[in-house]
Design an enzyme around this catalytic site. Structure first.
Site, PDB file in Angstrom:
ATOM      1  N   SER A 136       9.329   4.491   1.391  1.00 43.74           N
ATOM      2  CA  SER A 136       8.248   3.207   1.678  1.00 43.74           C
ATOM      3  C   SER A 136       8.677   2.391   2.705  1.00 43.74           C
ATOM      4  O   SER A 136       7.796   1.962   3.531  1.00 43.74           O
ATOM      5  CB  SER A 136       8.084   2.471   0.254  1.00 43.74           C
ATOM      6  OG  SER A 136       7.429   3.525  -0.725  1.00 43.74           O
ATOM      7  N   GLU A 245      -3.312  10.544   8.361  1.00 42.19           N
ATOM      8  CA  GLU A 245      -2.818  11.229   7.196  1.00 42.19           C
ATOM      9  C   GLU A 245      -3.443  10.631   5.786  1.00 42.19           C
ATOM     10  O   GLU A 245      -3.631  11.641   4.865  1.00 42.19           O
ATOM     11  CB  GLU A 245      -1.183  10.741   7.043  1.00 42.19           C
ATOM     12  CG  GLU A 245      -0.664  11.620   5.830  1.00 42.19           C
ATOM     13  CD  GLU A 245       0.944  11.720   6.115  1.00 42.19           C
ATOM     14  OE1 GLU A 245       1.386  10.777   6.807  1.00 42.19           O
ATOM     15  OE2 GLU A 245       1.467  12.203   5.163  1.00 42.19           O
ATOM     16  N   GLY A 343      -7.566  23.418 -24.666  1.00 42.69           N
ATOM     17  CA  GLY A 343      -6.316  24.300 -24.529  1.00 42.69           C
ATOM     18  C   GLY A 343      -6.388  25.056 -23.308  1.00 42.69           C
ATOM     19  O   GLY A 343      -5.442  25.276 -22.686  1.00 42.69           O
TER      20      GLY A 343
HETATM   21  C1  LIG Z   1       5.538  16.913  -2.207  1.00 45.37           C
HETATM   22  C2  LIG Z   1       5.728  15.864  -0.955  1.00 45.37           C
HETATM   23  C3  LIG Z   1       5.635  16.256   0.199  1.00 45.37           C
HETATM   24  C4  LIG Z   1       6.113  14.959   1.028  1.00 45.37           C
HETATM   25  N1  LIG Z   1       5.981  15.410   2.453  1.00 45.37           N
HETATM   26  C5  LIG Z   1       6.753  14.568   3.299  1.00 45.37           C
HETATM   27  C6  LIG Z   1       6.708  14.941   4.767  1.00 45.37           C
HETATM   28  O1  LIG Z   1       6.279  15.788   5.156  1.00 45.37           O
HETATM   29  N2  LIG Z   1       7.257  14.055   5.780  1.00 45.37           N
HETATM   30  C7  LIG Z   1       7.795  12.973   5.092  1.00 45.37           C
HETATM   31  O2  LIG Z   1       8.570  12.196   5.904  1.00 45.37           O
HETATM   32  N3  LIG Z   1       7.692  12.473   3.874  1.00 45.37           N
HETATM   33  C8  LIG Z   1       7.088  13.420   2.902  1.00 45.37           C
HETATM   34  N4  LIG Z   1       7.191  12.903   1.646  1.00 45.37           N
HETATM   35  C9  LIG Z   1       7.582  11.798   1.077  1.00 45.37           C
HETATM   36  C10 LIG Z   1       6.822  10.681   0.619  1.00 45.37           C
HETATM   37  O3  LIG Z   1       6.132  10.292   1.955  1.00 45.37           O
HETATM   38  C11 LIG Z   1       7.625   9.620  -0.043  1.00 45.37           C
HETATM   39  O4  LIG Z   1       7.915  10.253  -1.172  1.00 45.37           O
HETATM   40  C12 LIG Z   1       6.674   8.490  -0.216  1.00 45.37           C
HETATM   41  O5  LIG Z   1       6.543   7.709   0.857  1.00 45.37           O
HETATM   42  C13 LIG Z   1       7.620   7.416  -1.208  1.00 45.37           C
HETATM   43  O6  LIG Z   1       8.795   7.309  -0.891  1.00 45.37           O
HETATM   44  P1  LIG Z   1      10.039   7.472  -1.746  1.00 45.37           P
HETATM   45  O7  LIG Z   1       9.779   8.555  -2.567  1.00 45.37           O
HETATM   46  O8  LIG Z   1      11.168   7.323  -1.182  1.00 45.37           O
HETATM   47  O9  LIG Z   1       9.828   6.216  -2.979  1.00 45.37           O
HETATM   48  P2  LIG Z   1      10.374   4.815  -2.933  1.00 45.37           P
HETATM   49  O10 LIG Z   1       9.963   3.949  -1.466  1.00 45.37           O
HETATM   50  O11 LIG Z   1      11.842   4.784  -3.070  1.00 45.37           O
HETATM   51  O12 LIG Z   1       9.359   3.835  -3.838  1.00 45.37           O
HETATM   52  C14 LIG Z   1       9.625   3.946  -5.581  1.00 45.37           C
HETATM   53  C15 LIG Z   1       8.564   3.209  -5.940  1.00 45.37           C
HETATM   54  O13 LIG Z   1       8.749   1.909  -5.609  1.00 45.37           O
HETATM   55  C16 LIG Z   1       7.615   1.277  -5.176  1.00 45.37           C
HETATM   56  N5  LIG Z   1       7.685   0.382  -4.267  1.00 45.37           N
HETATM   57  C17 LIG Z   1       8.385   0.808  -2.874  1.00 45.37           C
HETATM   58  N6  LIG Z   1       8.236  -0.435  -2.092  1.00 45.37           N
HETATM   59  C18 LIG Z   1       7.469  -1.269  -2.943  1.00 45.37           C
HETATM   60  C19 LIG Z   1       6.962  -2.488  -2.709  1.00 45.37           C
HETATM   61  N7  LIG Z   1       7.101  -3.316  -1.416  1.00 45.37           N
HETATM   62  N8  LIG Z   1       6.062  -3.233  -3.493  1.00 45.37           N
HETATM   63  C20 LIG Z   1       5.739  -2.639  -4.742  1.00 45.37           C
HETATM   64  N9  LIG Z   1       6.275  -1.423  -4.937  1.00 45.37           N
HETATM   65  C21 LIG Z   1       7.182  -0.711  -4.097  1.00 45.37           C
HETATM   66  C22 LIG Z   1       6.776   2.747  -4.664  1.00 45.37           C
HETATM   67  O14 LIG Z   1       5.541   2.361  -4.407  1.00 45.37           O
HETATM   68  C23 LIG Z   1       7.171   3.629  -5.658  1.00 45.37           C
HETATM   69  O15 LIG Z   1       6.339   3.551  -6.900  1.00 45.37           O
HETATM   70  C24 LIG Z   1       6.571  14.099   0.628  1.00 45.37           C
HETATM   71  C25 LIG Z   1       7.129  13.738  -0.736  1.00 45.37           C
HETATM   72  C26 LIG Z   1       6.584  14.677  -1.689  1.00 45.37           C
HETATM   73  C27 LIG Z   1       6.662  14.324  -2.940  1.00 45.37           C
END
Ligand SMILES: Cc1cc2nc3c(=O)[nH]c(=O)nc-3n(C[C@H](O)[C@H](O)[C@H](O)COP(=O)(O)OP(=O)(O)OC[C@H]3O[C@@H](n4cnc5c(N)ncnc54)[C@H](O)[C@@H]3O)c2cc1C
Length: 382
Positions: A136, A245, A343
């Site tokens: 994020s 996107e 189911g």
């Molecule tokens: C199947 C899949 C495909 C993907 N494909 C790609 C890809 O092709 N390229 C790529 O670069 N990424 C890809 N991603 C990554 C995806 O974009 C990230 O998982 C997503 O942006 C969230 O980042 P994170 O998982 O690190 O969660 P984190 O950033 O660690 O967030 C964890 C939680 O904290 C919350 N949070 C974070 N900051 C805040 C805030 N300021 N206020 C409130 N809540 C907050 C988030 O909303 C979330 O609920 C993919 C992910 C999946 C699962």
């Protein structure tokens, strides 16, 4: 589905028809098997390239068609989702997040070498922004690229990258400058570059047919000519890319809702309990009416934002709203669809079981629901 003539013209219907035929011929017969195998044949990229599907929305000079015609892209994405596998759509479509920065900002020689090979399906493109330390907070990314003569020396890692195992061209976000958003650049890193390795294919809740991987860079030497856009201007490029996107993910959510609603309607007509079709029970009838209403509102709002984007208007706030509304709606509709199918809705043989699993990523990928709300509230001056 209604024609929505205010957004789509007859040329878009031709796109829709041709993609629908492609899905029926090339994907639907095998999709269940590909889902279970957690992969689809690489040959499908070549077939989609030859059918002109991968090139929709890209410049003709680079092998594309319908450049600047956003609703051609909308029509094609919606029809692709009719295959019922978000994973396949995400995998086949990873070019739509990896390639736009190259089309817009790469050097001409890089653009002319890379883009046609991807649009023809010979090569695969991926976007790598997310890191193990967080997705994020893009401004805080840690993968480091240090300029050394005519190369950047890249060290760090990425995770959750769609098409991560199979891609040939990776559009990678790196830190070239100071901490914060002003020190980020985009680099094209090619498969086979010494120091670049791909990890295992990650196991997922849904999107089984897509490959998702970790990437590792260990003093990987990348030619400076592979810089995409100006040095330290990468954050703006990434944010620009997120707009399309997020539209794509909103459309995906709406189509997930559409398919789940269609499955539910059919089952409500066929399935009998207590001597009548379950669709005759008022509670189910009303649930279906509410599902249809929510979807209609979501689709209209999403199309409206797409139309504004097509007209060149800034819709940073509204596209975040569209993504959140569409994914809230698809969360609700896929849950209700499983309930209506009873189911059977829990069984792998039913489409709603996959839609329910695949849907879960849509409010996480491309910016989470919480991140969308941060953007919306910031745009509201909060
Ligand atoms: C199947 C899949 C495909 C993907 N494909 C790609 C890809 O092709 N390229 C790529 O670069 N990424 C890809 N991603 C990554 C995806 O974009 C990230 O998982 C997503 O942006 C969230 O980042 P994170 O998982 O690190 O969660 P984190 O950033 O660690 O967030 C964890 C939680 O904290 C919350 N949070 C974070 N900051 C805040 C805030 N300021 N206020 C409130 N809540 C907050 C988030 O909303 C979330 O609920 C993919 C992910 C999946 C699962």
């Amino acid at each position: 589905m209604p024609a929505f003539q205010e957004y789509f013209d007859p040329s878009h219907q031709l796109v829709r028809d041709s993609v629908r035929r492609f899905v029926e011929r090339e994907i639907l017969p095998d999709i269940d098997q590909w889902e279970e195998a957690e992969s689809f044949p690489r040959e499908l990229y070549l077939k989609a390239g030859a059918a002109g599907i991968l090139g929709i929305g890209y410049p003709e000079a680079l092998g594309g068609s319908h450049e600047g015609d956003l609703f051609a892209k909308v029509a094609a994405s919606e029809e692709l989702m009719r295959c019922g596998s978000g994973g396949l759509v995400a995998g086949l479509g990873s070019l739509d997040i990896g390639l736009p920065p190259i089309v817009k900002w790469a050097r001409p020689e890089v653009r002319e070498r890379v883009v046609p090979q991807v649009l023809s399906g010979e090569r695969i493109s991926a976007l790598a922004v997310t890191e193990p330390g967080g997705g994020s907070d893009v401004a805080n990314l840690q993968t480091r690229a240090v300029r050394d003569g005519d190369v950047y020396r890249v060290s760090g890692s990425k995770t959750f990258i769609t098409s991560g195992v199979r891609a040939d061209f990776y559009t990678v976000a790196v830190r070239t400058g100071a901490p914060g958003f002003g020190g980020i650049s985009l680099l094209l890193i090619e498969k086979g570059t010494p120091g670049f390795t791909v990890g295992r294919q990650l196991k997922k809740m849904g999107w089984w047919a897509s490959d998702t991987a970790e990437l590792f860079f260990d003093d990987c030497h990348v030619p400076v000519g592979n810089l995409i856009g100006a040095e330290n201007m990468g954050f703006a490029c990434i944010m620009g890319n997120f707009q399309s996107e997020r539209l794509a993910l909103a459309l995906m959510a709406n189509m997930t809702s559409q398919l789940a609603l269609e499955e539910s309607l059919q089952w409500a007509r066929e399935r009998e309990a207590f001597g009548k079709p379950i669709g005759k029970f008022q509670v189910i009838k009303h649930r279906l009416a509410e599902m249809a209403t929510a979807l209609e509102v979501s689709r209209e709002f999403t199309y409206r934002q797409a139309a504004k984007m097509a007209a060149g208007q800034s819709v940073i706030k509204e596209i975040s709203m569209a993504k959140n509304f569409a994914t809230d709606t698809s969360d609700r509709i896929t849950t209700e669809a499983v309930q209506i199918l009873g189911g059977l809705g829990y069984m792998r043989e039913s489409l709603v079981e996959r839609l329910y699993r695949d849907n879960r990523i849509l409010s996480i990928g491309g910016g989470t629901r919480e991140v969308m709300n941060e953007i919306i509230s910031k745009q509201m001056g909060l």
